[in-house]
Design a protein around this motif. Structure first.
Motif, PDB file in Angstrom:
ATOM      1  N   ASP A  69       0.832  -1.101   0.038  1.00  0.00           N
ATOM      2  CA  ASP A  69      -0.043   0.070  -0.089  1.00  0.00           C
ATOM      3  C   ASP A  69       1.031   1.196   0.161  1.00  0.00           C
ATOM      4  OD1 ASP A  69       0.940  -0.408   2.500  1.00  0.00           O
ATOM      5  OD2 ASP A  69      -0.751  -0.379   3.609  1.00  0.00           O
ATOM      6  N   ASN A  70       1.873   1.012  -0.629  1.00  0.00           N
ATOM      7  CA  ASN A  70       3.042   2.250  -0.554  1.00  0.00           C
ATOM      8  C   ASN A  70       3.290   2.907   0.840  1.00  0.00           C
ATOM      9  OD1 ASN A  70       3.767   2.132  -3.252  1.00  0.00           O
ATOM     10  ND2 ASN A  70       1.939   3.039  -3.991  1.00  0.00           N
ATOM     11  N   GLY A  71       2.944   2.331   1.729  1.00  0.00           N
ATOM     12  CA  GLY A  71       3.307   2.739   2.868  1.00  0.00           C
ATOM     13  C   GLY A  71       4.403   2.257   3.736  1.00  0.00           C
ATOM     14  N   LEU A  72       4.355   2.332   4.928  1.00  0.00           N
ATOM     15  CA  LEU A  72       5.535   1.835   5.784  1.00  0.00           C
ATOM     16  C   LEU A  72       5.593   0.061   5.871  1.00  0.00           C
ATOM     17  CD1 LEU A  72       6.166   4.151   8.941  1.00  0.00           C
ATOM     18  CD2 LEU A  72       7.867   3.402   7.092  1.00  0.00           C
ATOM     19  N   TYR A  89       5.958  -6.584   7.894  1.00  0.00           N
ATOM     20  CA  TYR A  89       6.666  -5.642   8.975  1.00  0.00           C
ATOM     21  C   TYR A  89       6.060  -4.278   8.634  1.00  0.00           C
ATOM     22  CZ  TYR A  89      10.144  -3.252  11.372  1.00  0.00           C
ATOM     23  OH  TYR A  89      10.887  -2.294  12.521  1.00  0.00           O
ATOM     24  N   ILE A  90       5.886  -3.606   9.658  1.00  0.00           N
ATOM     25  CA  ILE A  90       5.556  -1.965   9.688  1.00  0.00           C
ATOM     26  C   ILE A  90       6.590  -1.414  10.598  1.00  0.00           C
ATOM     27  CG2 ILE A  90       3.926  -0.304   9.866  1.00  0.00           C
ATOM     28  CD1 ILE A  90       1.469  -2.256   9.903  1.00  0.00           C
ATOM     29  N   GLY A  91       7.539  -0.382   9.533  1.00  0.00           N
ATOM     30  CA  GLY A  91       8.218   0.110  10.553  1.00  0.00           C
ATOM     31  C   GLY A  91       9.590   0.508   9.951  1.00  0.00           C
ATOM     32  N   ILE A  92      10.550   1.261  10.446  1.00  0.00           N
ATOM     33  CA  ILE A  92      11.832   1.305   9.862  1.00  0.00           C
ATOM     34  C   ILE A  92      12.939   0.181   9.705  1.00  0.00           C
ATOM     35  CG2 ILE A  92      13.930   3.048   9.632  1.00  0.00           C
ATOM     36  CD1 ILE A  92      11.601   4.870  11.304  1.00  0.00           C
ATOM     37  N   LEU A  93      13.385  -0.032   8.515  1.00  0.00           N
ATOM     38  CA  LEU A  93      14.410  -1.093   8.242  1.00  0.00           C
ATOM     39  C   LEU A  93      15.657  -0.830   8.690  1.00  0.00           C
ATOM     40  CD1 LEU A  93      12.514  -2.639   5.013  1.00  0.00           C
ATOM     41  CD2 LEU A  93      12.794  -3.687   7.254  1.00  0.00           C
ATOM     42  N   PRO A  94      16.571  -1.695   9.117  1.00  0.00           N
ATOM     43  CA  PRO A  94      18.023  -1.125   9.468  1.00  0.00           C
ATOM     44  C   PRO A  94      18.773  -0.940   8.139  1.00  0.00           C
ATOM     45  CG  PRO A  94      17.711  -3.676  10.045  1.00  0.00           C
ATOM     46  CD  PRO A  94      16.315  -2.870   9.620  1.00  0.00           C
TER      47      PRO A  94
END
Lengths: 152, 254
Positions: A69-72, A89-94
């Protein structure tokens, strides 16, 4: 060596042997708990806990990363070159997260057997080289048809 | 009737005498400082400036020039401490006791540096400061072992008894050393496997490896310097009532 010194030496060696044996048994007993993550094969075989949170490790399959969905929210497939598990996964990846890279995700399986991750950690491999060398290894890999860079 | 060659045995007996060890340390120290500075300066210059960037980590990988030597030293110093502790226990050699306790704070510092630099690298690379995997946990236990040795020594009034106690503690803790080294092979860990210290050829480019080995050697000499300095003070403290220390004090006061 005088008998007294020999006796002390033997006592020390016995003590160390005893400690080593005890620790070996303890580690053997806790072997499962000392594993930091489950492999994808273990998860597919149903060895991972169904209700509780656990960690899943594997390589990100090339070309499997998508953002529906083009989101996080990011969806990708993990493999240990035998079985595959889909992860969301929803969040910032390393920084080191990329295709072909080993990662460890923490979360739980949902009913559709998709792993819902709450945390994603990148696992670095033991290879260090300049970009040019990595490039030439990759080309060689294409020619020879076998992986030259082996990582977890 | 001895398996040890005579000159080595003579050296051992001379080193066992505190005044000899004291003056020997004084002679050794300037050389160690010169070698350390040369190695550290060239290692840092090559590592931080000449070495190429990494294909995945960019420049962040350069922390290995501190992290890896510090981690190696944390194991090396512990083994030195345990062996000298054993020599002190078996042969009642005073200098071995001094070397053992003098190594403890230095080893603890190396362990602390390894843990902190690893954590600083882990945040951007792994995405976390700390995980409880086998490698990180066993290294943390090593730090606690060092701290245990230091506090146990401090807690016992009579320093000869204290030395015996910490030697036994150090020897018991030796079991942790192979666990730290092999943790990345025996179990799944987030920490990567060995790059240099393995049977296979190192999986690091030669231009990155040379500064790493230079830094590792520099750290060894740094340990030599720090340990001898601490040992000198420890010897003076233990031998304060002996004639040679009295004489030394008089000579310095003149």
């Amino acid at each position: 060596m005088t008998p007294l010194k020999k006796q002390r030496l033997i006592l020390i060696l016995l003590m160390m042997a005893g400690v080593a044996t005890a620790v070996t048994f303890a580690l053997k007993a806790f072997n499962e708990n000392l594993m930091y993550f489950f492999s994808t094969t273990e998860v597919v075989a149903g060895k991972a806990p169904e209700q509780a949170k656990f960690r899943l490790g594997g390589m990100v399959v090339e070309g499997s990363i998508e953002r529906p969905d083009n989101g996080l929210m990011v969806r990708f497939v993990l493999t240990d070159y035998s079985k595959q598990v889909t992860v969301e996964y929803i969040g910032i990846l390393p920084d080191l997260f990329r295709e072909g890279q080993g990662i460890v995700a923490n979360g739980r399986l949902n009913k559709q057997n998709v792993f819902i991750a709450e945390e994603v950690l990148a696992k670095h491999d033991e290879n260090y080289m300049p970009p040019e060398v990595a490039e030439s290894l990759k080309n060689k890999e294409k020619d020879l048809g076998e992986p030259q860079i082996t990582g977890q | 009737m001895s398996i040890v060659p005579a000159p080595l045995l003579r050296f051992y007996h001379r080193m066992a005498s505190p005044p000899h060890f004291y003056s020997f340390a004084d002679k050794l120290l300037p050389w160690f400082v010169v070698i350390f500075v040369l190695l550290a300066v060239s290692g840092l210059y090559m590592g931080l400036y000449l070495a190429p960037t990494d294909y995945q980590q960019g420049d962040s990988y350069r922390i290995i020039y501190i992290h890896v030597p510090a981690a190696w030293m944390s194991l090396f110093v512990y083994v030195v401490m345990a062996i000298s502790g054993a020599i002190g226990l078996i042969w009642r050699m005073k200098i071995a006791d001094v070397v053992a306790i003098s190594s403890a704070p230095i080893g603890a510092s190396f362990t602390f540096i390894a843990l902190v630099t690893g954590s600083l690298w882990g945040k951007p690379m792994w995405g976390t400061w700390w995980v409880w995997d086998a490698r990180l946990t066993s290294e943390l236990i090593l730090l606690f072992l060092y701290l245990g040795v230091i506090s146990l020594y401090g807690a016992i009034e009579d320093k000869r008894t204290a030395s015996r106690a910490i030697s036994i503690l150090a020897l018991v803790g030796v079991v942790n050393i192979p666990i730290i080294h092999y943790s990345v092979e025996w179990w799944n860990t987030l920490h990567q496997g060995a790059t240099v210290a393995k049977m296979d050829k190192p999986s690091i480019h030669i231009d990155m490896l040379i500064p790493l080995l230079l830094m590792a050697t520099a750290f060894k000499f740094y340990y030599g310097i720090a340990m001898l300095l601490v040992a000198k003070v420890e010897i003076l403290k233990r031998e304060e009532n002996s004639q040679w220390v009295q004489k030394l004090v008089e000579e310095t006061n003149e």
